[in-house]
Each structure stands twice: as C-alpha cells, then as structure tokens.
Design a protein around this motif. Structure first.
Motif, PDB file in Angstrom:
ATOM      1  N   UNK A  32       1.623 -35.620 -44.573  1.00  0.00           N
ATOM      2  CA  UNK A  32       1.488 -36.946 -43.969  1.00  0.00           C
ATOM      3  C   UNK A  32       0.672 -37.825 -44.914  1.00  0.00           C
ATOM      4  N   UNK A  33       1.166 -39.016 -45.206  1.00  0.00           N
ATOM      5  CA  UNK A  33       0.487 -39.931 -46.120  1.00  0.00           C
ATOM      6  C   UNK A  33       0.177 -41.236 -45.394  1.00  0.00           C
ATOM      7  N   UNK A  34      -1.097 -41.642 -45.444  1.00  0.00           N
ATOM      8  CA  UNK A  34      -1.518 -42.956 -44.956  1.00  0.00           C
ATOM      9  C   UNK A  34      -1.987 -43.746 -46.174  1.00  0.00           C
ATOM     10  N   UNK A  35      -1.282 -44.808 -46.500  1.00  0.00           N
ATOM     11  CA  UNK A  35      -1.612 -45.577 -47.703  1.00  0.00           C
ATOM     12  C   UNK A  35      -1.492 -47.062 -47.402  1.00  0.00           C
ATOM     13  N   UNK A  36      -1.624 -47.891 -48.421  1.00  0.00           N
ATOM     14  CA  UNK A  36      -1.527 -49.330 -48.242  1.00  0.00           C
ATOM     15  C   UNK A  36      -2.872 -50.009 -48.372  1.00  0.00           C
ATOM     16  N   UNK A  37      -2.838 -51.345 -48.497  1.00  0.00           N
ATOM     17  CA  UNK A  37      -4.054 -52.128 -48.720  1.00  0.00           C
ATOM     18  C   UNK A  37      -4.824 -52.418 -47.438  1.00  0.00           C
ATOM     19  N   UNK A  38      -4.199 -52.219 -46.299  1.00  0.00           N
ATOM     20  CA  UNK A  38      -4.857 -52.548 -45.039  1.00  0.00           C
ATOM     21  C   UNK A  38      -5.830 -51.477 -44.569  1.00  0.00           C
ATOM     22  N   UNK A  70      -6.511 -46.390 -42.689  1.00  0.00           N
ATOM     23  CA  UNK A  70      -5.898 -45.174 -43.228  1.00  0.00           C
ATOM     24  C   UNK A  70      -6.712 -43.938 -42.856  1.00  0.00           C
ATOM     25  N   UNK A  71      -8.000 -43.976 -43.166  1.00  0.00           N
ATOM     26  CA  UNK A  71      -8.863 -42.855 -42.795  1.00  0.00           C
ATOM     27  C   UNK A  71      -9.001 -42.754 -41.279  1.00  0.00           C
ATOM     28  N   UNK A  72      -9.116 -43.903 -40.626  1.00  0.00           N
ATOM     29  CA  UNK A  72      -9.270 -43.902 -39.170  1.00  0.00           C
ATOM     30  C   UNK A  72      -8.096 -43.205 -38.495  1.00  0.00           C
ATOM     31  N   UNK A  73      -6.886 -43.471 -38.995  1.00  0.00           N
ATOM     32  CA  UNK A  73      -5.706 -42.810 -38.434  1.00  0.00           C
ATOM     33  C   UNK A  73      -5.757 -41.309 -38.677  1.00  0.00           C
ATOM     34  N   UNK A  74      -6.218 -40.913 -39.869  1.00  0.00           N
ATOM     35  CA  UNK A  74      -6.346 -39.491 -40.165  1.00  0.00           C
ATOM     36  C   UNK A  74      -7.342 -38.811 -39.244  1.00  0.00           C
ATOM     37  N   UNK A  75      -8.485 -39.461 -39.007  1.00  0.00           N
ATOM     38  CA  UNK A  75      -9.478 -38.875 -38.117  1.00  0.00           C
ATOM     39  C   UNK A  75      -8.995 -38.848 -36.665  1.00  0.00           C
ATOM     40  N   UNK A  76      -8.162 -39.801 -36.309  1.00  0.00           N
ATOM     41  CA  UNK A  76      -7.551 -39.750 -34.980  1.00  0.00           C
ATOM     42  C   UNK A  76      -6.707 -38.497 -34.809  1.00  0.00           C
ATOM     43  N   UNK A  77      -5.983 -38.110 -35.856  1.00  0.00           N
ATOM     44  CA  UNK A  77      -5.171 -36.891 -35.794  1.00  0.00           C
ATOM     45  C   UNK A  77      -6.058 -35.646 -35.733  1.00  0.00           C
ATOM     46  N   UNK A  78      -7.190 -35.685 -36.460  1.00  0.00           N
ATOM     47  CA  UNK A  78      -8.132 -34.568 -36.396  1.00  0.00           C
ATOM     48  C   UNK A  78      -8.654 -34.407 -34.963  1.00  0.00           C
ATOM     49  N   UNK A  79      -8.980 -35.511 -34.312  1.00  0.00           N
ATOM     50  CA  UNK A  79      -9.465 -35.437 -32.926  1.00  0.00           C
ATOM     51  C   UNK A  79      -8.389 -34.903 -31.986  1.00  0.00           C
ATOM     52  N   UNK A  96      -0.952 -31.373 -43.572  1.00  0.00           N
ATOM     53  CA  UNK A  96      -1.899 -31.912 -44.547  1.00  0.00           C
ATOM     54  C   UNK A  96      -1.754 -33.431 -44.546  1.00  0.00           C
ATOM     55  N   UNK A  97      -2.887 -34.114 -44.319  1.00  0.00           N
ATOM     56  CA  UNK A  97      -2.906 -35.574 -44.262  1.00  0.00           C
ATOM     57  C   UNK A  97      -3.639 -36.092 -45.500  1.00  0.00           C
ATOM     58  N   UNK A  98      -3.001 -36.982 -46.250  1.00  0.00           N
ATOM     59  CA  UNK A  98      -3.583 -37.527 -47.481  1.00  0.00           C
ATOM     60  C   UNK A  98      -3.731 -39.039 -47.311  1.00  0.00           C
ATOM     61  N   UNK A  99      -4.963 -39.552 -47.444  1.00  0.00           N
ATOM     62  CA  UNK A  99      -5.190 -40.968 -47.221  1.00  0.00           C
ATOM     63  C   UNK A  99      -5.653 -41.666 -48.499  1.00  0.00           C
ATOM     64  N   UNK A 100      -5.598 -42.988 -48.458  1.00  0.00           N
ATOM     65  CA  UNK A 100      -6.077 -43.809 -49.563  1.00  0.00           C
ATOM     66  C   UNK A 100      -5.005 -44.742 -50.096  1.00  0.00           C
ATOM     67  N   UNK A 156     -18.405 -60.770 -44.866  1.00  0.00           N
ATOM     68  CA  UNK A 156     -18.985 -59.927 -43.820  1.00  0.00           C
ATOM     69  C   UNK A 156     -19.005 -58.484 -44.306  1.00  0.00           C
ATOM     70  N   UNK A 157     -20.173 -57.874 -44.298  1.00  0.00           N
ATOM     71  CA  UNK A 157     -20.317 -56.503 -44.763  1.00  0.00           C
ATOM     72  C   UNK A 157     -19.630 -55.522 -43.811  1.00  0.00           C
ATOM     73  N   UNK A 158     -19.391 -54.275 -44.343  1.00  0.00           N
ATOM     74  CA  UNK A 158     -18.902 -53.209 -43.495  1.00  0.00           C
ATOM     75  C   UNK A 158     -19.933 -52.869 -42.424  1.00  0.00           C
ATOM     76  N   UNK A 159     -19.472 -52.570 -41.208  1.00  0.00           N
ATOM     77  CA  UNK A 159     -20.371 -52.362 -40.090  1.00  0.00           C
ATOM     78  C   UNK A 159     -20.113 -51.022 -39.412  1.00  0.00           C
ATOM     79  N   UNK A 160     -21.192 -50.403 -38.874  1.00  0.00           N
ATOM     80  CA  UNK A 160     -21.014 -49.152 -38.135  1.00  0.00           C
ATOM     81  C   UNK A 160     -20.033 -49.320 -36.991  1.00  0.00           C
ATOM     82  N   UNK A 161     -19.195 -48.319 -36.815  1.00  0.00           N
ATOM     83  CA  UNK A 161     -18.208 -48.375 -35.754  1.00  0.00           C
ATOM     84  C   UNK A 161     -16.898 -49.031 -36.163  1.00  0.00           C
ATOM     85  N   UNK A 162     -16.949 -49.832 -37.224  1.00  0.00           N
ATOM     86  CA  UNK A 162     -15.728 -50.462 -37.745  1.00  0.00           C
ATOM     87  C   UNK A 162     -15.342 -49.834 -39.082  1.00  0.00           C
TER      88      UNK A 162
END
Length: 206
Positions: free
Chosen positions: A38-44, A47-56, A166-170, A198-204
């Motif tokens: 499974x590959x999650x890619x792209x500029x948006x 990607x990691x969030x979707x991977x962690x959703x699958x882990x959960x 196997x999920x590969x992100x980035x 706007x800086x990166x924020x916890x939870x986002x």
C-alpha cells in the motif's frame, strides 16, 4: 406519499438492486485475503495519518503490527505516545530517523539512518506474526537516494510473507513502487496552513 414519489422510490430501489447484484458478481471472483503493498504519496497532508489509521484498525482487530519511521526520530509525536504507551503489546514502534535532510545537513548520516531503518523494517516484515508494517516516510529516503528502490522492491517481492500488509508513505513515491503496489493513494494539496505562516500544531501535524 404521492405517485411521483412512489415512482422515484421504485426507480431508486431498482437501480440499487442492479448495483448490489453487480458488486456481488465482482466479489464472487475476488481473492478472499492477500497481504497488500500500500502506497500513500502526493503533496497533500494525510499520508502518515492514513497509515496510522490502518495501524489502529489492526490493533482494534487484535492483529500484531509494527511502525518504522524513516524521518521522525526524536520528535515527540502523538502517534508515538499513543502506540508506545497504550498498545505496545500489539504494535512495535521504531523511530529510526534523525529529521529531514535540511536539519541533519549530512548526507552520510542520512544514508546511515535510512539503512538502519531499512534493516529494522526487514526484521519486522519477515516476522510472520506481524500482520501490517508501516514504513513511515520511507518514500523520502527513496527519493533522495538514501535507500535503493530496487533493493526495497526486490525484498517486498521475494521475502514479504504472503499475508503481511506493508504500507509505505511519503511524497514522490518512485514510479516502480507505484507500479508494484496493490493500492496507491495520492494526496492532493489544495491549501496548507504553513503557506500562511502557521506552524505545525499538536493534533494536526504530530
């Protein structure tokens, strides 16, 4: 209910019945289960969030899983806290990265970190008890040549157990990886708060 409404409901029911029959025909010939690449890619974002959703999801099903992070290392992320503190019995978490290349500013160090991450990833993937392995941000290591994409693809083809996902992100997943994958999602960037200062924020972001 008017006659017009009755006719619309009947047409809708007939249309949905046809769709259901078509879906059931597809399912009849489908393979029941298979370990996916499974590959999650792209500029948006996401990607990691979707991977962690699958882990959960795996954790919720009682399926052993593992995370190997290729960029984030010392970062105190929400996903790392949650998985390490509450689900360590089901999910192994390995933060192997040392940050983005503009932070380390040392190519040899980046290559060494990527290699350590890949060695750990191979250990997790080879373990038949582990059902899913998330290789978070591995595509960044592949893009910058810190890992050889051919080696990664050969390993996934020849050594991945048949039921392991196997999920590969980035960003910028190599074309050969996209061609080899069973499921590819490209996140499209429409708007990002960083562009507005706007800086990166916890939870986002983490």
């Amino acid at each position: 209910m008017t006659g017009i409404e009755t006719d619309e409901n009947a047409r809708h029911a007939a249309k949905m019945a046809k769709r259901k029959a078509a879906q059931e025909r597809k399912l009849e010939g489908a393979i029941a289960e298979k370990g996916l690449i499974i590959v999650h890619t792209g500029a948006g974002k996401g990607k990691s969030s979707a991977g962690f959703g699958m882990i959960l999801r795996c954790i919720a099903h009682g399926m052993p899983c593992a995370v190997v992070q290729f960029v984030k290392g010392a970062w105190d992320t929400g996903e790392r806290r949650l998985l390490s503190e509450h689900f360590a019995d089901l999910c192994q978490f390995h933060a192997m990265g040392e940050g983005f290349s503009w932070e380390t500013q040392d190519r040899e160090r980046d290559i060494a970190a990527a290699e350590r991450g890949w060695q750990k990833a191979q250990e997790q993937i080879r373990d038949p008890a582990i059902r899913m392995v998330l290789l978070d941000e591995i595509n960044i290591a592949l893009r910058y040549g810190n890992l050889d994409a051919g080696r990664v693809l050969a390993f996934l083809r020849d050594e991945k157990p048949p039921m392991t996902h196997v999920v590969l992100t980035g960003r910028n997943a190599p074309e050969a990886l996209i061609e080899a994958a069973d499921l590819v999602t490209e996140m499209t960037l429409v708007r990002h708060p960083f562009r507005a200062g706007i800086r990166g924020q916890p939870g986002v972001e983490f």
